[in-house]
Scaffold this active site. Sequence first.
Site, PDB file in Angstrom:
ATOM      1  N   THR A 132      -2.476  60.090 -24.835  1.00 26.69           N
ATOM      2  CA  THR A 132      -1.907  58.975 -25.608  1.00 26.69           C
ATOM      3  C   THR A 132      -1.456  57.890 -24.638  1.00 26.69           C
ATOM      4  OG1 THR A 132      -1.173  60.536 -27.275  1.00 26.69           O
ATOM      5  CG2 THR A 132      -0.083  58.378 -27.257  1.00 26.69           C
ATOM      6  N   LEU A 163      -4.157  66.210 -33.067  1.00 22.75           N
ATOM      7  CA  LEU A 163      -3.769  67.579 -33.419  1.00 22.75           C
ATOM      8  C   LEU A 163      -2.255  67.746 -33.335  1.00 22.75           C
ATOM      9  CD1 LEU A 163      -2.819  69.416 -30.745  1.00 22.75           C
ATOM     10  CD2 LEU A 163      -5.215  69.283 -30.235  1.00 22.75           C
ATOM     11  N   LYS A 220      -2.964  55.324 -32.269  1.00 24.16           N
ATOM     12  CA  LYS A 220      -2.365  56.616 -31.938  1.00 24.16           C
ATOM     13  C   LYS A 220      -0.837  56.495 -31.881  1.00 24.16           C
ATOM     14  CE  LYS A 220      -1.379  60.599 -30.631  1.00 24.16           C
ATOM     15  NZ  LYS A 220      -1.410  61.764 -31.474  1.00 24.16           N
ATOM     16  N   ALA A 222       0.963  54.197 -33.193  1.00 24.92           N
ATOM     17  CA  ALA A 222       1.451  53.816 -34.518  1.00 24.92           C
ATOM     18  C   ALA A 222       1.497  55.018 -35.455  1.00 24.92           C
ATOM     19  CB  ALA A 222       0.561  52.712 -35.094  1.00 24.92           C
ATOM     20  N   ASN A 224       1.953  58.208 -34.709  1.00 21.96           N
ATOM     21  CA  ASN A 224       3.101  59.053 -34.375  1.00 21.96           C
ATOM     22  C   ASN A 224       4.411  58.392 -34.807  1.00 21.96           C
ATOM     23  OD1 ASN A 224       1.700  61.173 -33.426  1.00 21.96           O
ATOM     24  ND2 ASN A 224       2.251  60.946 -31.275  1.00 21.96           N
ATOM     25  N   ALA A 225       4.506  57.079 -34.619  1.00 20.72           N
ATOM     26  CA  ALA A 225       5.735  56.377 -35.000  1.00 20.72           C
ATOM     27  C   ALA A 225       5.950  56.468 -36.514  1.00 20.72           C
ATOM     28  CB  ALA A 225       5.654  54.915 -34.548  1.00 20.72           C
ATOM     29  N   CYS A 276       5.939  64.467 -27.895  1.00 20.01           N
ATOM     30  CA  CYS A 276       5.293  63.163 -28.119  1.00 20.01           C
ATOM     31  C   CYS A 276       6.049  62.144 -28.954  1.00 20.01           C
ATOM     32  CB  CYS A 276       3.908  63.382 -28.686  1.00 20.01           C
ATOM     33  SG  CYS A 276       2.855  64.194 -27.471  1.00 20.01           S
ATOM     34  N   LYS A 279       8.689  60.117 -26.919  1.00 20.26           N
ATOM     35  CA  LYS A 279       8.103  59.318 -25.826  1.00 20.26           C
ATOM     36  C   LYS A 279       7.178  58.234 -26.365  1.00 20.26           C
ATOM     37  CE  LYS A 279       3.894  61.663 -24.338  1.00 20.26           C
ATOM     38  NZ  LYS A 279       2.853  60.824 -24.902  1.00 20.26           N
ATOM     39  N   PHE A 338       9.980  73.882 -30.599  1.00 20.35           N
ATOM     40  CA  PHE A 338      10.274  72.678 -31.395  1.00 20.35           C
ATOM     41  C   PHE A 338       9.729  72.760 -32.800  1.00 20.35           C
ATOM     42  CE2 PHE A 338       6.517  69.903 -31.874  1.00 20.35           C
ATOM     43  CZ  PHE A 338       5.603  70.521 -31.039  1.00 20.35           C
TER      44      PHE A 338
END
Length: 445
Positions: A132, A163, A220, A222, A224-225, A276, A279, A338
């Site tokens: 990423t 994934l 990518k 965006a 995750n955010a 991820c 970060k 986690f």
Amino acid sequence: MGIKRICCIGAGYVGAPTMAVIALKCPHIDITVVDIDIEKIKKWNGPIEYLPVYEPGLSEIILKTRDKNLFFSNEIENSIDNAEMIFIAVNTPTKLSGEGAGMAADLKYVESSAKTIAKSSKSDKIVVEKSTLPVRTAEKIKEILIKNNNSVNFEVLSNPEFLAEGTAIEDLFKSDRVLIGGDKTKSGLSAVQSLVNIYENWIPIDKILTVNVWSAELSKLASNAMLAQRISSINSLSALCEKTEADIEEVSKAIGMDQRIGTEFLKVSPGFGGSCFKKDILNLVYLCQHYGLNEVADYWKGVLKINDFQRSRIFNIVNTFIKKSNLKKEVSILGWAFKKNTNDSRESSSIYVANHFLKEDYIINIYDPKVNKEQIINDLILLGYQSDELNKKIKFFNSLDTIINLNCPILIMTEWDEFKNLNNEKSSIFDFRNILEKSNVTYRF
Ligand code: NAD
Ligand code: UGA
């Protein structure tokens, strides 16, 4: 071009499972996964029960492909030169020093991979960003490649990985989409097609999205955010539910039934963990600030702020209960990973909640089915603790049976299946896997 040999740099949570699945689905392609970590490669080549990554279904695939068309090696330069396509799947942690420290992605591993690729290549290569990366990194990679080797042609593609840990194999088998960014030049389009051809072996073509490189890189971050933002949204509402006697589970269900919103990622939790989300949001915030978009940066910062708030709220709830009940300062934490079905504990909420308790001089008992004592100690050392101090304040348990019979409140932090049937009538079990719902001093789910 029909690719016959792939090299993947980085044998971690992304590189190894992704390459294992490509090897399984494309028996005509030879794949070598390389890493600078000699011990890790030894483990990938070692007994199947001690692979460095735990993922349901992974060891079965490794058994079928290893030493047939999937290889693990420390011979980085040879493996690069032998391949036509090189994936970069190295870690991109938050920078600890220098410009952008604490926010920007540290690209040193990506940059050194690019240098090694350049120096090792005697023929044209397609270089695929799997890590990423901040938007426009491909430009920098290309610059490094050309600067260090101008005798062969390099095409740089962006193919971010979506994934999730714990379901990596399932996700790789049935990706919602495969995203491939490339240049619109003749050689760029041909490189994109080579990668499409690989995925086409098992992914329906309508799920393979080809876009420009910058869109792929930014999509990518965006994605995750947006996922993390949903978790912070529901977690923020859990605090309001506790004040108003609304039931967060009912609220979550009601919201999710609106098809425009959907049900996924609305599970209340002790905050999102994993290597991820945090970060990548920090990286997004840094990029926005870099382009002078301070309002946009502040908007995304809010997602992280709520995540920290949720973790301290958990500590406050239990600490208040203990004080009110005149109990000794001791708690048990069930779950250090986690999320369930992974041995990964990076950025786990358990680390931060434990930190709150340690600061208040608590004794902590810990059990996780897949995370061992050494890893837990390392996670806390990263916060500044000394191992002597931790060994005095923390007791480690190897089984659920022993830890649940201790006479102190229990915090269930990870949704491992083996914690499902615990007696939730006991008033000192605080189950934070799904729901924070207050009824006097008992928290239930
Ligand atoms: P990881 O730390 O598990 O693995 C990275 C590996 O790269 C390490 O084994 C490290 O030794 C190796 N490495 C670093 N520099 C190297 C070099 N120069 N040469 C050879 N090997 C080198 O990281 P990960 O979790 O697999 O993540 C990799 C990337 O994928 C990150 O950018 C991450 O954001 C992204 N990503 C991760 C996930 C996930 O679920 N973990 C999912 C999607 C995307
Ligand atoms: C996440 C994304 O889901 C992947 O698509 C992405 O590829 C990956 O990050 C990445 O880039 O690394 P991952 O972090 O492995 O995957 O796992 P998730 O299932 O997303 O869970 C992340 C955290 O959010 C966990 O702590 C989980 O417990 C928490 N979570 C998840 C919630 O608190 N509530 C939810 O409803 C869902």
